[in-house]
Write a protein that holds these residues in place. Sequence first.
Motif, PDB file in Angstrom:
ATOM      1  N   GLN A   1      45.762 -29.621  58.174  1.00 16.40           N
ATOM      2  CA  GLN A   1      45.293 -28.500  57.364  1.00 16.40           C
ATOM      3  C   GLN A   1      44.375 -28.922  56.229  1.00 16.40           C
ATOM      4  OE1 GLN A   1      48.831 -26.450  56.061  1.00 16.40           O
ATOM      5  NE2 GLN A   1      49.797 -26.840  58.031  1.00 16.40           N
ATOM      6  N   VAL A   2      44.525 -30.157  55.738  1.00 17.70           N
ATOM      7  CA  VAL A   2      43.734 -30.637  54.610  1.00 17.70           C
ATOM      8  C   VAL A   2      43.105 -31.983  54.946  1.00 17.70           C
ATOM      9  CG1 VAL A   2      45.155 -29.415  52.907  1.00 17.70           C
ATOM     10  CG2 VAL A   2      45.664 -31.810  53.450  1.00 17.70           C
ATOM     11  N   PHE A   3      42.059 -32.360  54.197  1.00 16.42           N
ATOM     12  CA  PHE A   3      41.378 -33.636  54.420  1.00 16.42           C
ATOM     13  C   PHE A   3      42.278 -34.799  53.994  1.00 16.42           C
ATOM     14  CE2 PHE A   3      38.549 -37.041  52.843  1.00 16.42           C
ATOM     15  CZ  PHE A   3      37.975 -37.382  54.047  1.00 16.42           C
ATOM     16  N   GLU A  38      35.550 -29.993  46.375  1.00 17.02           N
ATOM     17  CA  GLU A  38      34.828 -28.749  46.153  1.00 17.02           C
ATOM     18  C   GLU A  38      35.660 -27.871  45.230  1.00 17.02           C
ATOM     19  OE1 GLU A  38      33.726 -27.030  49.934  1.00 17.02           O
ATOM     20  OE2 GLU A  38      32.197 -28.564  50.253  1.00 17.02           O
ATOM     21  N   ALA A  39      34.997 -27.280  44.231  1.00 19.30           N
ATOM     22  CA  ALA A  39      35.689 -26.509  43.211  1.00 19.30           C
ATOM     23  C   ALA A  39      34.860 -25.296  42.817  1.00 19.30           C
ATOM     24  CB  ALA A  39      35.946 -27.393  41.985  1.00 19.30           C
ATOM     25  N   SER A  40      35.475 -24.429  42.029  1.00 20.53           N
ATOM     26  CA  SER A  40      34.756 -23.271  41.492  1.00 20.53           C
ATOM     27  C   SER A  40      35.266 -23.001  40.084  1.00 20.53           C
ATOM     28  CB  SER A  40      34.967 -22.042  42.376  1.00 20.53           C
ATOM     29  OG  SER A  40      36.339 -21.705  42.435  1.00 20.53           O
ATOM     30  N   ILE A  41      34.431 -22.352  39.295  1.00 18.24           N
ATOM     31  CA  ILE A  41      34.823 -21.950  37.943  1.00 18.24           C
ATOM     32  C   ILE A  41      34.646 -20.446  37.843  1.00 18.24           C
ATOM     33  CG2 ILE A  41      34.278 -22.099  35.482  1.00 18.24           C
ATOM     34  CD1 ILE A  41      33.566 -25.018  35.892  1.00 18.24           C
ATOM     35  N   ASN A  42      35.740 -19.761  37.501  1.00 18.87           N
ATOM     36  CA  ASN A  42      35.733 -18.311  37.330  1.00 18.87           C
ATOM     37  C   ASN A  42      36.486 -17.964  36.059  1.00 18.87           C
ATOM     38  OD1 ASN A  42      34.377 -17.589  39.792  1.00 18.87           O
ATOM     39  ND2 ASN A  42      36.259 -18.130  40.871  1.00 18.87           N
ATOM     40  N   ASN A  43      35.885 -17.132  35.220  1.00 18.39           N
ATOM     41  CA  ASN A  43      36.540 -16.677  33.980  1.00 18.39           C
ATOM     42  C   ASN A  43      37.077 -17.837  33.151  1.00 18.39           C
ATOM     43  OD1 ASN A  43      36.037 -13.965  34.630  1.00 18.39           O
ATOM     44  ND2 ASN A  43      37.879 -13.917  35.908  1.00 18.39           N
ATOM     45  N   GLY A  44      36.331 -18.922  33.074  1.00 23.80           N
ATOM     46  CA  GLY A  44      36.713 -20.055  32.244  1.00 23.80           C
ATOM     47  C   GLY A  44      37.801 -20.944  32.805  1.00 23.80           C
ATOM     48  N   ALA A  78      39.402 -30.900  49.335  1.00 25.66           N
ATOM     49  CA  ALA A  78      38.780 -32.215  49.465  1.00 25.66           C
ATOM     50  C   ALA A  78      37.958 -32.195  50.745  1.00 25.66           C
ATOM     51  CB  ALA A  78      39.847 -33.296  49.530  1.00 25.66           C
ATOM     52  N   VAL A  79      36.795 -32.844  50.705  1.00 27.20           N
ATOM     53  CA  VAL A  79      35.914 -32.887  51.865  1.00 27.20           C
ATOM     54  C   VAL A  79      35.419 -34.319  52.068  1.00 27.20           C
ATOM     55  CG1 VAL A  79      35.192 -30.461  51.752  1.00 27.20           C
ATOM     56  CG2 VAL A  79      33.956 -32.169  50.415  1.00 27.20           C
ATOM     57  N   SER A  80      34.940 -34.592  53.267  1.00 28.61           N
ATOM     58  CA  SER A  80      34.522 -35.962  53.590  1.00 28.61           C
ATOM     59  C   SER A  80      33.125 -36.303  53.092  1.00 28.61           C
ATOM     60  CB  SER A  80      34.601 -36.192  55.105  1.00 28.61           C
ATOM     61  OG  SER A  80      33.748 -35.283  55.776  1.00 28.61           O
ATOM     62  N   THR A  81      32.278 -35.289  52.884  1.00 33.87           N
ATOM     63  CA  THR A  81      30.913 -35.526  52.405  1.00 33.87           C
ATOM     64  C   THR A  81      30.558 -34.491  51.338  1.00 33.87           C
ATOM     65  OG1 THR A  81      29.939 -34.107  54.103  1.00 33.87           O
ATOM     66  CG2 THR A  81      30.127 -36.460  54.630  1.00 33.87           C
ATOM     67  N   ASN A  82      29.544 -34.801  50.563  1.00 32.85           N
ATOM     68  CA  ASN A  82      29.111 -33.923  49.481  1.00 32.85           C
ATOM     69  C   ASN A  82      28.046 -32.951  50.007  1.00 32.85           C
ATOM     70  OD1 ASN A  82      28.535 -32.714  47.074  1.00 32.85           O
ATOM     71  ND2 ASN A  82      28.007 -34.587  45.993  1.00 32.85           N
ATOM     72  N   ALA A  83      28.482 -31.994  50.833  1.00 37.67           N
ATOM     73  CA  ALA A  83      27.567 -31.031  51.440  1.00 37.67           C
ATOM     74  C   ALA A  83      27.117 -29.956  50.449  1.00 37.67           C
ATOM     75  CB  ALA A  83      28.225 -30.378  52.653  1.00 37.67           C
ATOM     76  N   HIS A  84      27.883 -29.731  49.385  1.00 36.14           N
ATOM     77  CA  HIS A  84      27.569 -28.710  48.381  1.00 36.14           C
ATOM     78  C   HIS A  84      27.602 -29.342  46.987  1.00 36.14           C
ATOM     79  CE1 HIS A  84      27.895 -25.643  51.477  1.00 36.14           C
ATOM     80  NE2 HIS A  84      29.007 -26.226  51.862  1.00 36.14           N
ATOM     81  N   PRO A  85      26.591 -30.135  46.634  1.00 40.37           N
ATOM     82  CA  PRO A  85      26.609 -30.850  45.355  1.00 40.37           C
ATOM     83  C   PRO A  85      26.660 -29.935  44.130  1.00 40.37           C
ATOM     84  CG  PRO A  85      24.485 -31.125  46.460  1.00 40.37           C
ATOM     85  CD  PRO A  85      25.385 -30.412  47.410  1.00 40.37           C
ATOM     86  N   GLU A  86      26.261 -28.693  44.277  1.00 37.02           N
ATOM     87  CA  GLU A  86      26.288 -27.765  43.150  1.00 37.02           C
ATOM     88  C   GLU A  86      27.706 -27.341  42.759  1.00 37.02           C
ATOM     89  OE1 GLU A  86      26.375 -25.263  46.829  1.00 37.02           O
ATOM     90  OE2 GLU A  86      25.299 -27.079  46.239  1.00 37.02           O
ATOM     91  N   ARG A  87      28.694 -27.626  43.640  1.00 37.25           N
ATOM     92  CA  ARG A  87      30.074 -27.249  43.340  1.00 37.25           C
ATOM     93  C   ARG A  87      31.087 -28.325  43.740  1.00 37.25           C
ATOM     94  NH1 ARG A  87      32.306 -24.324  48.316  1.00 37.25           N
ATOM     95  NH2 ARG A  87      30.527 -24.262  49.713  1.00 37.25           N
ATOM     96  N   THR A  88      30.616 -29.562  43.803  1.00 37.35           N
ATOM     97  CA  THR A  88      31.487 -30.661  44.219  1.00 37.35           C
ATOM     98  C   THR A  88      31.675 -31.674  43.097  1.00 37.35           C
ATOM     99  OG1 THR A  88      30.774 -30.391  46.513  1.00 37.35           O
ATOM    100  CG2 THR A  88      31.841 -32.470  45.942  1.00 37.35           C
ATOM    101  N   LEU A  89      32.928 -31.863  42.703  1.00 39.21           N
ATOM    102  CA  LEU A  89      33.291 -32.928  41.762  1.00 39.21           C
ATOM    103  C   LEU A  89      33.334 -34.231  42.548  1.00 39.21           C
ATOM    104  CD1 LEU A  89      36.253 -31.021  40.118  1.00 39.21           C
ATOM    105  CD2 LEU A  89      34.131 -31.622  38.949  1.00 39.21           C
TER     106      LEU A  89
END
Length: 192
Positions: A41-43, A87-93, A100-111
Motif C-alpha cells: 500500500q505504501v512505498f 509528496e506533501a501539501s499545505i492547506n490553511n497553514g 513517499a515516492v521513489s522519484t521527484n516527479a512533482h518538485p513543486e510539492r515534494t520535500l
Amino acid sequence: MNVLRARFRTRLIIALLCLQANLSFAQSADSSLDVKELCKQVFCRTPSFTLQLNNKDVFEGAFETPLPVLINKKLISVFPGETVFIEASINNGAIRLEQAVSTNAHPERTLVFKFQQMDKKKDMLLEVENPFPEDIKFKMGYMQTNSSKIYATSSCPVSGKLKLFEHWPYPIYQLLITQAKVLSQSDKKVCN
C-alpha cells in the motif's frame, strides 16, 4: 580494518518506529508478513549501508525485509545513503505528508531528505529541501550504531523554497523525522 555487521530485525525497527510516533501497528505471529502487506500500500525499501565508525572500524547494516519510508503519514524514516521524497501539501497553514515516492516527479510539492556520511569522516549530514513558500519545521530523532534507543535531536526551520543542512559529528544509522509543522509569523524561527 574491523568490519562490524548487523542484520536488523524488521520487527524491532517497526516497533521502535511506531512507539516513537505513538502509532499502533497490527501485531500477528509473523510481523514480517504484516510489513509485506503494508508495503503493498505504501512505498517501501530494503535499506543497506556502510558507515565509517573511526579510522579503522566500519559498520555495515542490512535489513531482512522492506521498510516503509513514511509511516501513517506522520513519521519519515531515512537511512544513510538515502534520498527520500515525500509528496506533501499545505492547506490553511498546516502541512500534510501525503506519500513517499521513489522519484521527484512533482518538485513543486515534494520535500526532499538526503542523508549521508561525509567522505572519510564519521560525521553525518542531512540536506532538507523545502519546495513550499512557507517556512516549515520538524522534530527529529536518531539511532546510533551502538544502541537501539532513539535520541531526540535539535531541528532548525527550513525556510520557504530553500535547503537546510543539519550536521552531527558521529555515525547515525537512522534518522526519524516527525511532527511536520508550518511556522506562523509568531513562531520563533530557532533551532531546538
